[in-house]
Design an enzyme around this catalytic site. Sequence first.
Site, short mmCIF file in Angstrom:
data_model
loop_
_atom_site.label_atom_id
_atom_site.label_comp_id
_atom_site.label_asym_id
_atom_site.label_seq_id
_atom_site.Cartn_x
_atom_site.Cartn_y
_atom_site.Cartn_z
N LYS A 259 0.96 -1.31 0.13
CA LYS A 259 0.13 0.09 0.02
C LYS A 259 0.81 1.44 -0.07
CE LYS A 259 -3.07 2.03 3.45
NZ LYS A 259 -4.02 3.22 2.35
N THR B 166 -2.39 7.03 0.47
CA THR B 166 -3.66 6.85 0.97
C THR B 166 -4.40 8.25 0.62
OG1 THR B 166 -4.46 7.23 3.31
CG2 THR B 166 -2.38 8.45 3.00
N GLU C 204 -3.50 1.04 -3.50
CA GLU C 204 -3.92 0.63 -2.23
C GLU C 204 -4.13 -0.87 -1.66
OE1 GLU C 204 -5.24 2.46 0.28
OE2 GLU C 204 -5.90 4.43 -0.59
#
Length: 104
Positions: free
Chosen positions: A21, A24, A74
Amino acid sequence: MSLSKITFFERFEADILSGKKTITIRDEAEKDYAPNSVVQVSTYENDRWFCALKIQSVDAIAFSQLSEFHAQQENMTLPELKNVIQEIYPDVERLYVISYELIG
Ligand SMILES: CC(=O)Nc1ccn([C@@H]2O[C@H](CO)[C@@H](O)[C@H]2O)c(=O)n1
């Protein structure tokens, strides 16, 4: 002053630490991260520190513009990502993609 700390829900910790990931997506209140700055990362639930990240970029994006490319970064599918964002930021159209690299 730019922000120097960020929190993530604990359920994302493993994906961040493994490098799966790398972005954000946040709202207006959390867009003031300076590129190249180092931020300390802790869990939202217990404020437990778990790593440091170097901010690469902060780019405005509309909810309706979210793509598979964002979802990949993500480590989610696009429908999953849209659901997660709608839960955290209901009815917010103006969002910010914060990309980062894991430090040490
Ligand atoms: C704890 C807190 O203050 N806020 C947030 C806000 C967002 N996120 C994650 O960022 C991505 C896109 O929003 C998704 O992976 C979210 O789950 C998070 O972990 N924590």
